[in-house]
Design a protein around this motif. Structure first.
Motif, PDB file in Angstrom:
ATOM      1  N   GLU A 248       2.325  -3.881   2.968  1.00 18.63           N
ATOM      2  CA  GLU A 248       2.177  -3.194   1.905  1.00 18.63           C
ATOM      3  C   GLU A 248       0.953  -3.949   0.694  1.00 18.63           C
ATOM      4  N   GLU A 252      -2.176  -0.880  -0.590  1.00 17.00           N
ATOM      5  CA  GLU A 252      -1.998  -1.189  -1.528  1.00 17.00           C
ATOM      6  C   GLU A 252      -3.966  -1.813  -2.141  1.00 17.00           C
ATOM      7  N   GLU A 253      -4.013  -2.983  -1.650  1.00 19.30           N
ATOM      8  CA  GLU A 253      -5.384  -3.556  -2.498  1.00 19.30           C
ATOM      9  C   GLU A 253      -6.697  -2.649  -1.699  1.00 19.30           C
ATOM     10  N   HIS A 255      -6.400   1.076  -0.680  1.00 23.79           N
ATOM     11  CA  HIS A 255      -5.915   1.850  -1.635  1.00 23.79           C
ATOM     12  C   HIS A 255      -5.911   2.755  -0.094  1.00 23.79           C
ATOM     13  N   PRO A 257      -2.611   4.699   0.638  1.00 23.80           N
ATOM     14  CA  PRO A 257      -1.381   5.191   0.656  1.00 23.80           C
ATOM     15  C   PRO A 257      -0.923   5.743   1.672  1.00 23.80           C
ATOM     16  N   ARG A 300      -1.411 -11.535  -2.151  1.00 25.51           N
ATOM     17  CA  ARG A 300      -2.382 -10.400  -3.100  1.00 25.51           C
ATOM     18  C   ARG A 300      -3.276 -10.967  -3.369  1.00 25.51           C
TER      19      ARG A 300
END
Length: 310
Positions: A248, A252-253, A255, A257, A300
């Protein structure tokens, strides 16, 4: 200080070299460039701050360059856990035999100290989590983990037989800029190929500890303050994260979704995988070091750094 770094053009090794150079040490890097890249340390070579020898530790010609060295950081290894279950021989040669040859060269050229990068996989499917350094019995479930445990035994025997000192670091999953393998790199590669769907090995519930590479290097150098004959430390974060959450974060990083996750199923992602791993870092904390970030932030930061490099 004259430091030798085997595998110094690799992922963790190149970050270690950056720090040793910043400290003003004389640094020699020995790397076959099988997995490492010269460009990771090229600026130091060009500035004459690092001497570089391209050599396989299973060959000859590098040993005499150890004369006068104060310490060897032995990071060169075959790190592919999955491949070790398919073709064990390269892992045995590049881990056990290469370590033996480093130890023999140290004995012949009177190098007094060795720093060795081991792994959490030496513990196997540990029944105690977080797992302390004195956990037993140590029963690796991968050939890779077994080779690292064998290396630890060799190092201990050489230190006690020939008056050397060693630091053995059992790493959690180390992640960050310049990493060439691992779950984050795999996810980025897969999503580049297919932005709509991500294959996740296993059931996605595997939980493990992750630590960003700069924190890892800081811990390695901090623990050198210990001066026992053999000094063993776990190095990792104080928490863990599951594989689905890593997926996830990567999505997300990037982009993306609306990713569909497809799980291959099973508790283990592959033969030799350890589904639950978190190391106890109480020993190094007792020396007054602990990581500034945990697993989620490490993942992250690593994802962002790896994406910047593309």
């Amino acid at each position: 200080m004259f430091d030798v770094v085997t595998g110094g053009a690799g992922f963790i090794g190149s970050h270690l070299v950056d720090t040793l150079v910043a400290q003003g040490n004389e640094v020699l890097v020995i790397d076959s460039l099988y997995a490492g890249r010269r460009q990771t340390i090229a600026r130091h070579i060009d500035d004459y701050k690092v001497r570089f020898i391209q050599s396989d530790l299973l060959g000859d010609g590098w040993q005499e360059h150890l004369e006068g060295a104060d310490r060897i950081f032995h990071l060169a290894a075959d790190p592919d856990v999955r491949q070790s279950a398919i073709n064990p021989d390269p892992t045995l040669q590049n881990n056990i035999m290469a370590t033996y040859r480093v130890l023999e060269a140290m004995r012949l050229y009177a190098v007094p100290e060795l720093v060795f990068t081991s792994t959490s996989t030496v513990y196997g499917d540990a029944k105690i989590i977080p797992t302390p350094e004195d956990y037993a019995p140590m029963l690796p479930v991968s050939v890779y983990g077994a080779t690292k445990l064998a290396c630890e035994a060799l190092i201990s025997s050489y230190c006690h037989s020939f008056g050397m000192k060693s630091w053995i670091y059992r790493f959690a999953n180390i992640v960050g800029e310049r990493s060439g393998h691992g779950v984050i790199t795999d996810f980025i590669r897969k999503l580049k190929e297919n932005p709509a769907e991500l294959e996740i090995l296993g059931d996605g519930k595997q939980v493990k500890s992750y630590l960003e590479v700069h924190e890892c290097v800081a811990a390695m150098l901090f623990a050198l303050r210990s001066r026992d004959t053999v000094n063993i430390y776990n190095i990792g974060s104080e928490d863990w994260i599951d594989v689905r959450s890593i997926a996830e974060i990567v999505a997300e990083e990037m982009h993306l979704p609306n990713i569909k996750f497809r799980f291959t199923g099973g508790e283990r992602g592959w033969v030799g995988d350890v589904p639950r791993m978190q190391l106890s870092i109480d020993r190094i904390k007792s020396r007054r070091w602990k990581p500034e970030i945990g697993s989620q932030d490490s993942v992250r930061i690593a994802t962002r750094d790896l994406l910047k490099a593309l």
